[in-house]
Design a protein around this motif. Structure first.
Motif, short mmCIF file in Angstrom:
data_model
loop_
_atom_site.label_atom_id
_atom_site.label_comp_id
_atom_site.label_asym_id
_atom_site.label_seq_id
_atom_site.Cartn_x
_atom_site.Cartn_y
_atom_site.Cartn_z
N PRO A 1 16.28 -8.11 3.29
CA PRO A 1 16.05 -6.71 2.95
C PRO A 1 16.17 -6.50 1.45
O PRO A 1 16.83 -7.25 0.74
CB PRO A 1 17.18 -5.97 3.68
N LEU A 2 15.55 -5.43 1.01
CA LEU A 2 15.47 -5.13 -0.41
C LEU A 2 15.52 -3.61 -0.53
O LEU A 2 14.96 -2.90 0.29
CB LEU A 2 14.12 -5.65 -0.91
N LEU A 3 16.23 -3.10 -1.53
CA LEU A 3 16.26 -1.66 -1.73
C LEU A 3 15.40 -1.30 -2.93
O LEU A 3 15.43 -1.98 -3.96
CB LEU A 3 17.71 -1.17 -1.95
N ARG B 1 9.21 0.95 2.98
CA ARG B 1 9.66 1.43 4.30
C ARG B 1 10.73 2.48 4.07
O ARG B 1 11.63 2.30 3.24
CB ARG B 1 10.28 0.29 5.10
N LEU C 1 14.07 4.59 4.47
CA LEU C 1 15.41 4.25 4.93
C LEU C 1 15.73 5.03 6.19
O LEU C 1 15.14 6.07 6.46
CB LEU C 1 16.44 4.60 3.84
N ASP C 2 16.67 4.52 6.94
CA ASP C 2 17.11 5.20 8.15
C ASP C 2 17.57 6.63 7.79
O ASP C 2 18.34 6.82 6.85
CB ASP C 2 18.27 4.41 8.77
N ALA D 1 13.24 1.27 1.21
CA ALA D 1 13.61 -0.14 1.39
C ALA D 1 12.34 -0.97 1.55
O ALA D 1 11.23 -0.43 1.69
CB ALA D 1 14.52 -0.30 2.60
N ALA D 2 12.51 -2.27 1.55
CA ALA D 2 11.38 -3.18 1.75
C ALA D 2 11.96 -4.50 2.21
O ALA D 2 13.17 -4.62 2.40
CB ALA D 2 10.57 -3.33 0.46
N VAL D 3 11.08 -5.44 2.40
CA VAL D 3 11.52 -6.78 2.82
C VAL D 3 10.88 -7.79 1.88
O VAL D 3 9.69 -7.73 1.60
CB VAL D 3 11.07 -7.04 4.28
#
Lengths: 200, 813
Positions: free
Chosen positions: B653-655, B630, B632-633, B645-647
């Motif tokens: 959350p995960l970077l 995903r 990042l903002d 990022a991811a989940v």
């Protein structure tokens, strides 16, 4: 008027009733009444000021805060915040998973310059995440408790104290009174821009 | 865009319809040209032209109506066998199609203006199309003066005459002189990857390759659909194609998820009843226990209790099974839904190749070559983002095939090959990767010419070149500016193509290589991930938080016993495959606090390139899994060392680490002295117990004076040239004291101190301001923002600085 069972005589009676109703609705208006009605109906919509507004009321470090309900995206249970290297600081805490969306998380307390009271008991069960803003301009932050949505009268607000109102970092719109408590109404735009400014 | 709302939607409808039918016309015309006797497609082409005519009439584009009508007339003549479609005629029809595509990409007002400007040329083209050409007759000229695709899309506004290549029917072909071509190319700010795809080599040398009958028009640029470019700018608002079956399936699964979630409610209700029954049991037990104390136990009480217990057990068994089944169904549904959602990103490979047949056809005609083009594996699923990013590199490679790979018909005949060359574009899934091949049966790469060029450019000497095998030599082709072509033509020879191709492929985490056999052909092979949205990653913990390292970017993941570590110049390293791997602290680079799980073993992620490896120490390994990427903002900007990022499966959350960026940062920080390898396996960057001071000043004199002064008194000093540089230094190393000037470019000392004080981990960092500003208000401001001391340079004495430093952080031991 009494309505009887169907039958010739009753049918005649119903017709009479109908005629009476039509006469009532078709009666001549008194002088000036047409103008008066026209003026009232012809008023543009929304010219009358709203008398009440809705806010989300919550508690943070012992203070009761309020935010315009229309600016709240959601309220959720507390979630894990992942810090972001080279970005996380006192105000910007990181990213958090809010219903499948990864959103920026800030510390409202640190943004407002509030500190926890020594005698304040922390109740993790009541803590909630509040997501403020719309679209791409949303921020989530932790509050100690969410009381719910309340209504306050627009003519029952006070200006914040001059020590706050004149401060460079004033985030307060007014001090309002709901049915059961007094709350500090915060400025949404100011909070969102404050979070944004805190990004390195 | 028109302010007339009714026209706004009608023109868009016309544009959509024109695009759709133009694609049909493009495809159909190429097919008919290849098989002129097969008239089965003509009906469809007539309908397409007729539909465009109708749509153009509705929005009042009269010239377009006339043109479409003329095309329709032409197709009628072909269908009645009054005319046979020749390549020259196909050229004119394709010109007409190009006009419709161009109009569909414009706003309504621009379209009308364009039609007004080119009315005469369009009229000529229409007239020509209406004229039935019998066998052996010349196709009347038409369409001269119409701007070609490239000029129109660059918006330079100048109509460049378009000429079609000769086809034996005696049409004139304008030949460009080298000066005009070079001048024209110089005018345009061409990006080779898009406008001038170029091959790095001309394997057979210029003497054998006749100069192509170049026209004054530029090489056709790959057509990037305007709505696609605009859509990327619109971010989340863009619309993307999704397979209808896929979408239906997602809806079905989403609906089933709701059903199952409602079933969970009934399970919850049942459990509530169970709890109530359980409470009654407890209450009965209480009564029994009281009765026992009072010695008045009744058999009835026991019976009641037994019944209650039986009810509880029954409820529990029944609903435990129900809960288990529901949970299983929910999990199945969630997995299936997730799978379909991820699959919605996939598009068939053929979607990304739509423009290629036409491009190859036009290019081959321009060069007087005969080429057949085939796409294999059009149904292969490709991530839509990868498909889009591949468009330009594939365009490059295909153009190179035509220009440098495929020989002229006479040359092919002389070497015993068929006059018509073959170019194949193939996609397939293999070993979990997407493999794309572009191969031709042309002349191949002349290795001798390649070797000569390598030596000429002093990239290697004769002896080294002689010892290299073909695969090693081919790698030179991907160097920037490398070309063995003896001449520059408008299509290729500038040597700026393959390096860009490799860059683009690497952007999507892929690789590209080339192999070739002289006289037999060349093959480019691209290996790419199947999807950009899902990556396989090693999940690690750093500073108590999860980070993902894409496996494709890692060298190794190891648990190294502490006793295997050896110091080199005081920095810990270990050996892997004969390579010394130095340790750096992942926590330090990411600004976290290390929390290693063990002192016996060091958890290391090895990353790097070629023989330069570094070992990033992490707290612990969590595992390996597929993660959905995903972005990042965007408000965060480009976060150093982090790509996305991811989940995690649990929702945390995960970077995702940008491994290349992190490795380059390590190299840079090591070079600047802002990072030193780990001296100890357990601790971070603590080479010694010396107190670390950061001096930030834009004056080199002041920096050096302070550095010398403090170093000579036992402090370790690093310097930064301004506030921004100082902030970066603080982020990458630990300091005991910050000394800063106030007036500096990019970021002042005051701004720097504000940033520092806003960061929790720097809340206690002592800060001294040393400034020329002596006014009281400057001093007050400095102290207000958070400095611990304010010294002025005007009254600067060596002792005052040393004294202040010692007061704040003590003296070195």
């Amino acid at each position: 008027m009494k309505l009887g069972p169907p039958g010739d005589s009753h049918r005649a009676g119903a017709e009479h009733q109908q005629q009476s109703i039509l006469k009532l609705l078709d009666r001549e208006l008194s002088p000036g009444q047409l103008d008066e009605n026209t003026a009232r109906v012809g008023q543009p919509m929304g010219t009358e000021p709203r008398k009440v507004a809705r806010v989300l009321v919550c508690r943070l470090h012992g203070e009761t805060l309020a935010l315009p309900a229309t600016d709240i995206d959601r309220v959720a249970h507390v979630a894990i915040v992942h810090r972001i290297p080279h970005r996380t600081n006192r105000v910007v805490r990181g990213i958090v998973n809010m219903g499948g969306e990864l959103q920026l998380c800030g510390s409202l307390a640190d943004l407002l310059g509030m500190t926890a009271r020594a005698d304040e008991a922390s109740d993790d069960q009541r803590q909630r995440m509040v997501v403020l803003g719309r679209g791409r301009n949303r921020w989530s932050f932790l509050v100690d408790e969410v009381f719910g949505v309340a209504v306050y009268r627009l003519d029952h607000v006070r200006r914040p104290p001059m020590t706050v109102e004149n401060a460079r970092d004033c985030f307060v719109e007014a001090v309002i009174s709901t049915t059961d408590r007094t709350a500090t109404l915060l400025k949404t735009d100011r909070i969102l821009s404050g979070f944004r400014a805190a990004l390195p | 865009m028109s302010d007339d709302l009714s026209q706004f939607s009608m023109f868009e409808l016309f544009a959509d319809e024109a695009k759709m039918h133009a694609a049909t016309l493009n495809e159909g015309l190429l097919a008919i040209e290849a098989r002129p006797d097969d008239l089965g497609q003509v009906e469809a082409l007539m309908r397409a032209a007729h539909s465009i005519k109708g749509a153009a009439r509705i929005v009042g584009l009269d010239e377009a109506v006339q043109l479409a009508h003329a095309m329709e007339d032409c197709f009628v003549a072909v269908q009645k066998r009054e005319e046979k479609l020749t390549s020259a005629r196909v050229d004119q029809l394709l010109q007409g199609v190009d006009c419709f595509e161009r109009l569909a990409g414009m706003t309504e007002s621009d379209a009308k203006a364009w039609l007004d400007t080119n009315a005469d040329a369009l009229q000529t083209l229409a007239t020509s199309l209406r004229t039935v050409v019998r066998e052996n007759e010349k196709v009347p000229q038409g369409g001269r003066g119409l701007p070609d695709d490239e000029n129109a899309k660059r918006g330079d506004g100048e109509a460049t005459p378009v000429t079609s290549g000769t086809d034996g029917e005696g049409e004139e072909t304008a030949e460009a002189t080298p000066e005009t071509v070079a001048a024209e190319l110089a005018e345009r700010q061409v990006e080779p990857s898009v406008d001038e795809p170029e091959r790095d080599i001309d394997p057979a040398g210029s003497a054998e390759t006749p100069e192509p009958p170049a026209t004054r028009s530029a090489v056709a640029a790959p057509e990037v659909a305007p709505d696609r470019a605009a859509a990327e700018d619109e971010g989340d608002r863009r619309t993307v194609p999704v397979n209808a079956r896929n979408l239906n399936r997602i809806m079905e699964l989403a609906g089933e998820s709701i059903v199952e979630s409602r079933r969970m409610e009934s399970v919850a209700t049942a459990l509530t009843r169970l709890r109530t029954a359980q409470r009654r049991v407890t209450a009965e037990l209480e009564l029994l226990s009281q009765a026992e104390r009072d010695e008045r136990i009744d058999a009835t009480d026991f019976q009641q209790l037994k019944e209650l217990c039986g009810q509880c057990e029954g409820l529990a068994s029944q609903h435990a099974l129900q809960l288990d089944q529901t949970a299983w169904r929910v999990q199945e549904l969630a997995t299936a839904l997730h799978h379909e959602a991820v699959a919605s990103r996939m598009r068939p490979f053929a979607e990304g190749t739509v423009a290629f047949p036409r491009m190859i056809r036009d290019l081959a005609r321009r060069l007087n070559k005969q080429v057949t083009f085939q796409v294999v594996g059009g149904d292969v699923a490709v991530d839509r983002d990868i498909l889009h990013k591949l468009e330009a590199p594939l365009n490059h490679l295909l153009r190179n095939c035509i220009d440098h790979g495929i020989e002229m018909p006479e040359a092919r005949r002389a070497s015993g090959k068929a006059e018509t060359g073959q170019v194949v574009l193939e996609a397939r899934h293999r070993a979990g990767m997407l493999t794309i091949e572009i191969r031709d049966d042309g002349r191949g790469v002349d290795l001798d010419a390649l070797k000569a060029k390598v030596v000429e450019k002093r990239l290697a000497d004769q002896a080294m070149v002689r010892s290299m095998h073909a695969a090693e030599l081919m790698e030179f082709l991907f160097l920037p500016g490398f070309s063995t072509s003896q001449q520059v033509n408008e299509i290729s020879g500038r040597g700026v193509g393959l390096d860009v191709v490799r860059c683009m492929v690497q952007e999507v985490s892929g690789t590209v290589r080339v192999d070739s056999r002289p006289g037999e052909g060349t093959r480019f092979t691209l290996h790419l991930p199947v999807s950009l949205s899902v990556i396989r990653a090693a999940i690690v913990e750093i500073g108590g938080e999860a980070y993902a390292f894409p496996l494709a970017r890692l060298v190794r993941v190891l648990r190294v016993p502490v006793e295997d570590l050896q110091p080199v110049q005081g920095r810990q390293q270990f050996e892997v495959d004969g390579v010394s791997v130095g340790l750096v602290s992942g926590a330090e680079i990411l600004g976290a606090t290390a929390a290693p799980e063990s002192e016996e073993v060091v958890n290391v992620v090895v990353l790097g390139e070629e023989q330069q490896w570094c070992g990033l120490v992490v707290d612990r390994f969590i595992g390996e899994q597929d993660v959905v990427v995903r972005p990042l903002d965007t408000r965060l900007g480009k976060v150093p060392h982090i790509s996305a990022a991811a989940v995690l499966e649990g929702g945390e959350p995960l970077l995702i680490v940008d491994v290349e960026d992190l490795f380059q940062s390590v190299l840079q920080m090591l070079g600047e002295g802002r990072l030193r390898g780990m001296a100890s396996a357990v601790e971070g960057d603590t080479l010694s117990t010396r107190l670390q001071v950061l001096v930030v000043d834009d004056s080199i004199t002041v920096r050096e004076v302070q550095r010398h002064l403090l170093s000579s008194h036992g402090y370790d000093v690093q310097v930064a040239v301004d506030g921004q540089d100082g902030w970066k230094a603080l982020g990458s190393s630990q300091f005991d004291l910050l000394i800063t000037d106030v007036d500096m470019p990019r970021m002042t000392g005051i701004e720097l101190i504000r940033l520092v004080r806003a960061e929790p981990r720097f809340a206690e960092l002592p800060i001294i301001i040393v400034s020329y500003k002596e006014r009281e208000e400057d001093r007050m401001l400095g102290l207000e923002v958070g400095a611990n001391a304010y010294l002025t340079k005007g009254s600067f004495h060596d002792d005052s600085l040393l004294t202040t430093v010692a007061d704040l952080i003590g003296k070195p031991t």
